[in-house]
Scaffold this motif. Structure first.
Motif, PDB file in Angstrom:
ATOM      1  N   GLY A 100      -1.096  11.225  11.959  1.00 18.04           N
ATOM      2  CA  GLY A 100      -0.391   9.901  11.291  1.00 18.04           C
ATOM      3  C   GLY A 100      -0.561   9.858  10.354  1.00 18.04           C
ATOM      4  N   SER A 101       0.308   8.408   9.485  1.00 21.65           N
ATOM      5  CA  SER A 101       0.365   8.178   8.318  1.00 21.65           C
ATOM      6  C   SER A 101      -0.939   7.848   8.243  1.00 21.65           C
ATOM      7  CB  SER A 101       1.116   7.146   8.702  1.00 21.65           C
ATOM      8  OG  SER A 101       2.535   7.160   9.144  1.00 21.65           O
ATOM      9  N   VAL A 102      -1.335   7.938   6.713  1.00 22.45           N
ATOM     10  CA  VAL A 102      -1.982   7.795   6.061  1.00 22.45           C
ATOM     11  C   VAL A 102      -1.740   6.386   5.023  1.00 22.45           C
ATOM     12  CG1 VAL A 102      -3.404   8.409   3.979  1.00 22.45           C
ATOM     13  CG2 VAL A 102      -3.486   9.994   5.800  1.00 22.45           C
ATOM     14  N   TYR A 103      -2.237   5.914   4.752  1.00 25.18           N
ATOM     15  CA  TYR A 103      -2.366   3.807   3.948  1.00 25.18           C
ATOM     16  C   TYR A 103      -3.631   4.662   3.017  1.00 25.18           C
ATOM     17  CZ  TYR A 103       0.739   3.329   8.211  1.00 25.18           C
ATOM     18  OH  TYR A 103       1.558   3.118   8.286  1.00 25.18           O
ATOM     19  N   ALA A 104      -3.052   4.092   1.722  1.00 27.31           N
ATOM     20  CA  ALA A 104      -4.376   4.397   0.294  1.00 27.31           C
ATOM     21  C   ALA A 104      -3.626   2.913  -0.335  1.00 27.31           C
ATOM     22  CB  ALA A 104      -3.542   5.051  -0.173  1.00 27.31           C
ATOM     23  N   ASP A 105      -3.682   2.285  -0.834  1.00 28.32           N
ATOM     24  CA  ASP A 105      -4.542   1.080  -1.808  1.00 28.32           C
ATOM     25  C   ASP A 105      -5.871   1.095  -2.483  1.00 28.32           C
ATOM     26  OD1 ASP A 105      -3.323  -1.600  -2.306  1.00 28.32           O
ATOM     27  OD2 ASP A 105      -4.062  -2.033  -0.758  1.00 28.32           O
ATOM     28  N   ASP A 106      -5.222   0.275  -4.481  1.00 31.56           N
ATOM     29  CA  ASP A 106      -6.315  -0.006  -4.859  1.00 31.56           C
ATOM     30  C   ASP A 106      -6.986   1.044  -5.229  1.00 31.56           C
ATOM     31  OD1 ASP A 106      -6.209  -2.546  -4.837  1.00 31.56           O
ATOM     32  OD2 ASP A 106      -7.210  -3.035  -3.654  1.00 31.56           O
TER      33      ASP A 106
ATOM     34  N   GLY B 170       4.157  20.441   8.375  1.00 32.92           N
ATOM     35  CA  GLY B 170       3.658  20.886   6.467  1.00 32.92           C
ATOM     36  C   GLY B 170       2.478  19.023   6.055  1.00 32.92           C
ATOM     37  N   THR B 171       1.929  19.203   4.908  1.00 34.67           N
ATOM     38  CA  THR B 171       0.796  17.518   5.017  1.00 34.67           C
ATOM     39  C   THR B 171       1.646  16.994   4.307  1.00 34.67           C
ATOM     40  OG1 THR B 171       0.727  18.723   2.714  1.00 34.67           O
ATOM     41  CG2 THR B 171      -1.037  19.612   4.642  1.00 34.67           C
ATOM     42  N   GLY B 172       1.571  16.175   3.941  1.00 35.61           N
ATOM     43  CA  GLY B 172       1.707  14.730   3.370  1.00 35.61           C
ATOM     44  C   GLY B 172       1.018  14.671   2.258  1.00 35.61           C
ATOM     45  N   GLU B 173       1.459  14.509   1.291  1.00 39.29           N
ATOM     46  CA  GLU B 173       0.877  14.193  -0.390  1.00 39.29           C
ATOM     47  C   GLU B 173       2.191  13.212  -1.428  1.00 39.29           C
ATOM     48  OE1 GLU B 173      -1.674  17.352  -1.686  1.00 39.29           O
ATOM     49  OE2 GLU B 173      -0.612  16.889  -3.523  1.00 39.29           O
ATOM     50  N   CYS B 174       0.551  13.239  -1.449  1.00 39.41           N
ATOM     51  CA  CYS B 174       1.162  11.906  -3.014  1.00 39.41           C
ATOM     52  C   CYS B 174       0.472  12.146  -4.144  1.00 39.41           C
ATOM     53  CB  CYS B 174       1.659  10.544  -2.668  1.00 39.41           C
ATOM     54  SG  CYS B 174       2.207   9.170  -4.102  1.00 39.41           S
ATOM     55  N   ASP B 175       0.588  12.726  -5.302  1.00 43.22           N
ATOM     56  CA  ASP B 175       0.010  12.719  -6.881  1.00 43.22           C
ATOM     57  C   ASP B 175       0.576  12.544  -7.918  1.00 43.22           C
ATOM     58  OD1 ASP B 175       2.269  15.054  -7.250  1.00 43.22           O
ATOM     59  OD2 ASP B 175       0.458  15.976  -6.416  1.00 43.22           O
ATOM     60  N   ARG B 176      -0.777  12.532  -8.908  1.00 48.76           N
ATOM     61  CA  ARG B 176      -0.103  12.461 -10.619  1.00 48.76           C
ATOM     62  C   ARG B 176      -1.189  12.421 -11.106  1.00 48.76           C
ATOM     63  NH1 ARG B 176       2.106   6.547 -12.257  1.00 48.76           N
ATOM     64  NH2 ARG B 176       2.724   7.460 -14.480  1.00 48.76           N
ATOM     65  N   THR B 177      -0.453  13.348 -11.989  1.00 54.20           N
ATOM     66  CA  THR B 177      -0.592  14.596 -12.931  1.00 54.20           C
ATOM     67  C   THR B 177      -0.780  13.254 -14.215  1.00 54.20           C
ATOM     68  OG1 THR B 177      -0.169  16.336 -12.210  1.00 54.20           O
ATOM     69  CG2 THR B 177      -0.833  16.209 -14.492  1.00 54.20           C
TER      70      THR B 177
ATOM     71  N   ALA C   4       0.928  -0.965  -0.084  1.00 56.56           N
ATOM     72  CA  ALA C   4      -0.330   0.004  -0.017  1.00 56.56           C
ATOM     73  C   ALA C   4       0.483   1.200   0.139  1.00 56.56           C
ATOM     74  CB  ALA C   4      -0.930   0.610   1.415  1.00 56.56           C
ATOM     75  N   LEU C   5      -0.080   2.031  -0.456  1.00 50.98           N
ATOM     76  CA  LEU C   5       0.846   3.481  -0.551  1.00 50.98           C
ATOM     77  C   LEU C   5       0.849   4.074   0.694  1.00 50.98           C
ATOM     78  CD1 LEU C   5       2.509   5.616  -1.842  1.00 50.98           C
ATOM     79  CD2 LEU C   5      -0.016   6.980  -2.206  1.00 50.98           C
ATOM     80  N   GLN C   6       1.804   4.686   1.511  1.00 47.41           N
ATOM     81  CA  GLN C   6       2.445   5.205   2.964  1.00 47.41           C
ATOM     82  C   GLN C   6       3.032   6.842   2.697  1.00 47.41           C
ATOM     83  OE1 GLN C   6       5.020   3.669   5.668  1.00 47.41           O
ATOM     84  NE2 GLN C   6       4.281   5.841   7.251  1.00 47.41           N
ATOM     85  N   VAL C   7       1.840   7.452   3.022  1.00 42.76           N
ATOM     86  CA  VAL C   7       1.981   9.717   3.120  1.00 42.76           C
ATOM     87  C   VAL C   7       1.721   9.462   4.640  1.00 42.76           C
ATOM     88  CG1 VAL C   7       0.979  11.475   2.294  1.00 42.76           C
ATOM     89  CG2 VAL C   7       0.458   9.219   0.868  1.00 42.76           C
ATOM     90  N   THR C   8       3.038  10.284   5.033  1.00 48.23           N
ATOM     91  CA  THR C   8       3.022  10.616   6.201  1.00 48.23           C
ATOM     92  C   THR C   8       3.082  12.065   6.436  1.00 48.23           C
ATOM     93  OG1 THR C   8       4.240   8.588   6.917  1.00 48.23           O
ATOM     94  CG2 THR C   8       4.964  10.172   7.978  1.00 48.23           C
TER      95      THR C   8
END
Length: 102
Positions: free
Chosen positions: A92-98, A20-27, A11-15
């Motif tokens: 805390g960390s955020v986890y993202a999947d699927d 600041g914020t944690g972010e993962c993005d895709r354009t 899974a993706l982990q964003v901390t």
């Protein structure tokens, strides 16, 4: 990250950090002036899933359980949008999947 996952083995982990914020993005570029849903399973405090560009859309969850989130956005004339997973300042960390767009 190997746990927690919704399916598969990672899974993706964003901390985020305290300042600041944690972010993962895709354009990506999709068909112009068309609606697309972004869906995904997230877990963590103040977890946000969204799309910017065109008509911005987002949704969030604030729980320790895994939740399926969905945000639907319409692309603008260029068709370019950015999908993101976001964690809030100092939480805390955020986890993202699927994750899926379209």
């Amino acid at each position: 990250m190997t746990t927690p996952v919704h399916s598969g083995s990672h899974a993706l982990q964003v901390t985020p950090d305290p300042a600041g914020t944690g972010e993962c993005d895709r354009t990506v570029t999709l068909s112009p002036d068309h609606g697309y849903p972004l869906t995904g399973w997230v877990q963590g405090p103040y977890a946000s899933l969204g799309v910017s560009g065109g008509a911005n859309a987002g949704t969030w969850s604030n729980g320790s359980d895994r939740n399926q989130l969905k945000a639907t956005s319409t692309t603008g004339s260029s068709g370019t949008v950015t999908g993101y997973v976001h964690g809030w300042y100092g939480q805390g960390s955020v986890y993202a999947d699927d994750l899926a767009l379209g």
